[in-house]
Design a protein around this motif. Structure first.
Motif, PDB file in Angstrom:
ATOM      1  N   ASN A 148       0.856  -1.190   0.000  1.00  9.94           N
ATOM      2  CA  ASN A 148       0.000   0.000   0.000  1.00  9.94           C
ATOM      3  C   ASN A 148       0.893   1.242   0.000  1.00  9.94           C
ATOM      4  OD1 ASN A 148      -3.008  -1.011   0.681  1.00  9.94           O
ATOM      5  ND2 ASN A 148      -1.520  -2.243   1.795  1.00  9.94           N
ATOM      6  N   VAL A 180       2.545   4.819  -0.314  1.00  4.45           N
ATOM      7  CA  VAL A 180       2.120   6.211  -0.264  1.00  4.45           C
ATOM      8  C   VAL A 180       3.366   7.086  -0.356  1.00  4.45           C
ATOM      9  CG1 VAL A 180      -0.012   5.839   1.022  1.00  4.45           C
ATOM     10  CG2 VAL A 180       2.131   6.125   2.249  1.00  4.45           C
ATOM     11  N   THR A 195      -3.796   8.500  -0.873  1.00  9.35           N
ATOM     12  CA  THR A 195      -4.026   7.084  -1.181  1.00  9.35           C
ATOM     13  C   THR A 195      -4.814   6.845  -2.458  1.00  9.35           C
ATOM     14  OG1 THR A 195      -6.122   6.925   0.035  1.00  9.35           O
ATOM     15  CG2 THR A 195      -4.070   6.611   1.292  1.00  9.35           C
ATOM     16  N   LEU A 246      -2.208   5.007   7.565  1.00 10.72           N
ATOM     17  CA  LEU A 246      -2.719   3.722   7.078  1.00 10.72           C
ATOM     18  C   LEU A 246      -2.536   2.633   8.127  1.00 10.72           C
ATOM     19  CD1 LEU A 246      -1.497   3.634   3.362  1.00 10.72           C
ATOM     20  CD2 LEU A 246      -3.864   3.665   4.145  1.00 10.72           C
TER      21      LEU A 246
END
Length: 288
Positions: free
Chosen positions: A171, A173, A219, A182
């Motif tokens: 994920n 960023v 995001t 997050l």
């Protein structure tokens, strides 16, 4: 499918085996497996991969697993559940809330078969903790229980740190602050109070009016959608692995009902995954 149960909140066993005689099974506790020596293959939820000395596996409750032994193997099994982290009659430190928060992370990380730690220095730390736990468990002395619990606290925190590092990689960023946000959401995924916009604003020094915009900017998706998708991911994992009904899982995780949960799964998972809502995962040992 055989489900192995235990009434003991914590247990350590060591087995030296030339062959794995048990059929694939599930259990109602977490199990950490350390391969001290030997080679073979691990099977978990229909996947299998080679294992070697110093490999460490974490098997969450209700994952189906077995081993296929190629050369004589010495296994160290550490079994534990939530009861182990509660305050006991000796007034040991109460880790209940800490473990409840970690439970979602260590239950739902990407459970592919194989070694869970790839950082060499972290691996050394874990192995030393495992050996310390094994020693204290088999040579009970004063304060052994406290030492074991402290070692388990350190061990699981190291695991979570590695899982969160993997989560960051999957994920990505643009900055550390967004990555911290997050991780904070994942860690508190089912605590609605901590996920309120004003609570997030206070935690990360943001304006309450800017939190949602900031999250979307960093995001690419809305805060609400990210939280819902993450919760559906946990639910989907439980459907595959817990053996519980859709209604039970929907109720436990805060969805309106099984129909609502099913709709969310269809929304966030591709069609090839949707059948899992009506089936449990099977596991077949490679040699059977």
């Amino acid at each position: 499918m055989l489900i192995e149960n235990t009434i003991q909140p914590f247990f350590v066993s060591v087995e030296e085996l030339d062959a794995w005689s048990r059929r694939p099974h599930q259990h109602n506790f977490f199990e950490l497996v350390y391969i001290e020596k030997g080679t073979g293959r691990q099977c978990i939820n229909d996947h299998n991969i080679a294992y070697a000395p110093d490999n460490i596996f974490l098997l969450p409750p209700f994952d189906c697993h077995s081993f296929q032994i190629a050369t004589p193997t010495r296994f160290v099994f550490i079994r534990f559940n939530a009861l182990f982290f509660q305050k006991d009659a000796n007034q040991l430190m109460d880790y209940t809330n800490w473990f409840n928060n970690l439970h979602y992370i260590i239950s739902t990380y990407n459970r592919q078969p194989g070694d869970i730690i790839h950082n060499a220095s972290e691996k050394v730390l874990l192995i030393n903790l495992i050996r310390g736990i094994e020693h204290e468990f088999n040579n009970k002395q004063e304060q052994s229980d406290s030492i074991i619990r402290a070692n388990m606290f350190a061990l699981l925190n190291i695991l979570v740190r590695n899982f969160e590092s993997t989560f960051r990689e999957s994920n990505p960023v643009n900055d550390k602050a967004a990555g911290d946000l997050l991780q904070y959401i994942q860690y508190n995924l089912f605590d609605n109070d901590k996920l309120r916009v004003d609570a997030l604003a206070s935690e990360f020094n943001l304006s309450a009016n800017y939190v949602s915009e900031y999250f979307k900017k960093k995001t690419g998706e809305t805060l609400k959608e990210f939280i819902l998708k993450s919760r559906v991911n946990v639910a989907y994992s439980r459907i595959q692995n817990s053996g519980k009904s859709m209604n039970e899982i929907a109720w436990e995780l805060g969805f309106t009902d099984a129909s609502h949960l099913s709709k969310m799964i269809k929304k966030y998972f591709p069609p090839s995954h949707q059948a899992a809502a009506d089936n449990t995962t099977s596991c077949v040992h490679p040699s059977l």
